[in-house]
Write an enzyme that holds these catalytic residues in place. Structure first.
Site, short mmCIF file in Angstrom:
data_model
loop_
_atom_site.label_atom_id
_atom_site.label_comp_id
_atom_site.label_asym_id
_atom_site.label_seq_id
_atom_site.Cartn_x
_atom_site.Cartn_y
_atom_site.Cartn_z
N GLY A 123 -9.58 -21.92 5.13
CA GLY A 123 -10.71 -21.65 6.30
C GLY A 123 -8.86 -20.68 6.91
O GLY A 123 -8.71 -21.33 6.89
N GLN A 128 -7.01 -19.83 16.01
CA GLN A 128 -5.72 -20.24 14.85
C GLN A 128 -5.54 -19.41 14.96
O GLN A 128 -3.86 -19.39 14.68
CB GLN A 128 -5.87 -20.69 13.76
CG GLN A 128 -6.99 -22.38 13.93
CD GLN A 128 -7.42 -22.99 12.08
OE1 GLN A 128 -8.10 -22.45 11.86
NE2 GLN A 128 -6.30 -23.75 11.57
N CYS A 136 -5.28 -28.76 7.81
CA CYS A 136 -5.38 -28.10 8.69
C CYS A 136 -4.32 -27.22 8.98
O CYS A 136 -2.81 -27.00 9.46
CB CYS A 136 -5.24 -28.22 10.22
SG CYS A 136 -5.50 -27.56 11.65
N LEU A 137 -3.84 -26.01 8.94
CA LEU A 137 -2.75 -25.02 9.08
C LEU A 137 -2.23 -24.79 10.05
O LEU A 137 -1.01 -24.61 10.44
CB LEU A 137 -3.84 -23.32 8.57
CG LEU A 137 -3.72 -23.40 7.21
CD1 LEU A 137 -4.64 -22.06 6.80
CD2 LEU A 137 -2.74 -23.78 5.95
N HIS A 171 -15.19 -28.56 9.40
CA HIS A 171 -13.51 -27.94 10.32
C HIS A 171 -13.81 -26.69 10.97
O HIS A 171 -13.04 -26.06 12.53
CB HIS A 171 -13.32 -28.23 9.56
CG HIS A 171 -11.44 -28.32 9.71
ND1 HIS A 171 -10.82 -28.92 9.51
CD2 HIS A 171 -10.42 -27.49 9.87
CE1 HIS A 171 -9.41 -29.05 9.21
NE2 HIS A 171 -9.57 -26.80 10.10
N GLU A 172 -14.58 -25.45 10.80
CA GLU A 172 -13.76 -23.85 11.41
C GLU A 172 -14.93 -23.75 13.09
O GLU A 172 -14.61 -23.51 13.34
CB GLU A 172 -14.33 -23.18 10.56
CG GLU A 172 -13.14 -23.14 9.25
CD GLU A 172 -12.03 -23.10 9.48
OE1 GLU A 172 -11.21 -22.88 10.60
OE2 GLU A 172 -11.44 -23.83 8.14
N HIS A 198 -12.98 -25.87 15.23
CA HIS A 198 -12.30 -24.62 15.98
C HIS A 198 -12.02 -24.23 17.06
O HIS A 198 -11.65 -24.22 18.02
CB HIS A 198 -11.37 -24.19 15.12
CG HIS A 198 -10.15 -24.93 14.38
ND1 HIS A 198 -8.89 -25.88 14.56
CD2 HIS A 198 -9.71 -24.98 12.50
CE1 HIS A 198 -8.02 -26.22 13.35
NE2 HIS A 198 -8.61 -25.62 12.64
O1 K1U Z 1 -8.83 -24.37 9.45
C1 K1U Z 1 -7.88 -24.59 8.83
O2 K1U Z 1 -6.86 -25.39 9.45
C2 K1U Z 1 -7.82 -24.24 7.47
C3 K1U Z 1 -7.91 -25.70 6.84
C4 K1U Z 1 -8.89 -25.75 6.17
C5 K1U Z 1 -9.64 -27.28 5.34
C6 K1U Z 1 -9.27 -27.82 4.62
C7 K1U Z 1 -9.68 -28.97 4.29
C8 K1U Z 1 -10.19 -29.48 4.68
C9 K1U Z 1 -11.37 -28.72 6.16
C10 K1U Z 1 -10.90 -27.53 6.28
C11 K1U Z 1 -7.40 -25.38 5.02
O3 K1U Z 1 -7.82 -24.86 5.03
S1 K1U Z 1 -5.79 -26.16 5.11
C12 K1U Z 1 -4.86 -26.15 3.33
C13 K1U Z 1 -5.97 -26.95 2.16
O4 K1U Z 1 -6.26 -27.44 2.11
C14 K1U Z 1 -5.85 -25.64 1.18
C15 K1U Z 1 -4.64 -24.97 0.23
C16 K1U Z 1 -4.92 -24.00 -0.47
C17 K1U Z 1 -5.98 -24.98 -1.21
C18 K1U Z 1 -6.50 -25.52 -0.62
C19 K1U Z 1 -6.72 -26.26 -0.25
ZN ZN Z 2 -8.03 -26.59 11.13
#
Ligand code: K1U
Ligand code: ZN
Length: 171
Positions: free
Chosen positions: A46, A51, A96-97, A138-139, A142
């Protein structure tokens, strides 16, 4: 198409309430396309507009294929999203990225019904459960200046405070 730099904690824009999108202009379509490319490149499941430094109510999600490859990868774009119903509870270890290298369990509703505009301006409703429901919440957080670390309490909060201070020092 372009890969955009991802804004990291504790930048102020991550704490702002994002503005509704009044018109799905060419600029918004380009932003959504670039956000999707940035999410795939990261990689993530996401990405919300704040972000990438844009305080607008837009996010993209793609959970990818599931383990059994029964479900195909699908890019979902949400403009001006609203959660209109939620129920249940589940814990998921979120990342979270914008806060790299920290993952913590957060409890949220396990099922949501969300209303939003698609990239073509069509209003839609989507019922989601499990990881998709978690990711939508989560999004959407944000867009309201909320980060998953805000849900941590007690000892967990104290333990990650040290790691977060390291981010604050490289601000
Ligand atoms: O919004 C963001 O920061 C993105 C975040 C979204 C998220 C992840 C986990 C739970 C809720 C929301 C991410 O994508 S973090 C990276 C991640 O979880 C992932 C990356 C590659 C493959 C699978 C997962
Ligand atoms: Zn996030």
């Amino acid at each position: 198409m372009a890969i955009l730099p991802i804004i990291k904690y504790p930048k102020e824009i991550l704490r702002k309430t994002a503005e509704p999108i009044s018109e799905i202009s060419e600029e918004i379509v380009t932003l959504a396309t670039n956000m999707a490319e940035t999410m795939y490149d990261a990689p993530g499941i996401g990405l919300a507009a704040p972000q990438v430094g844009v305080s607008k109510r837009l996010f993209v999600i793609d959970l990818g294929k599931d383990e059994n490859e029964e479900k195909k990868s699908e890019l979902l774009t949400f403009i001006n999203p609203q959660i209109i119903e939620s129920r249940g509870k589940m814990k998921y270890e979120e990342g979270c990225l914008s806060i790299p290298e920290i993952r913590e369990y957060v409890e949220r509703p396990s099922w949501v019904k969300v209303k939003a505009l698609s990239i073509s301006g069509q209003e839609f409703e989507l019922e989601a459960e499990g990881l998709l429901a978690i990711c939508i919440q989560h999004e959407l957080d944000h867009l309201n200046g909320v980060l998953f670390i805000d849900y941590l309490k007690g000892l967990k909060k104290k333990l990650i405070a040290k790691k977060l201070m390291a981010f604050e020092n490289i601000k």
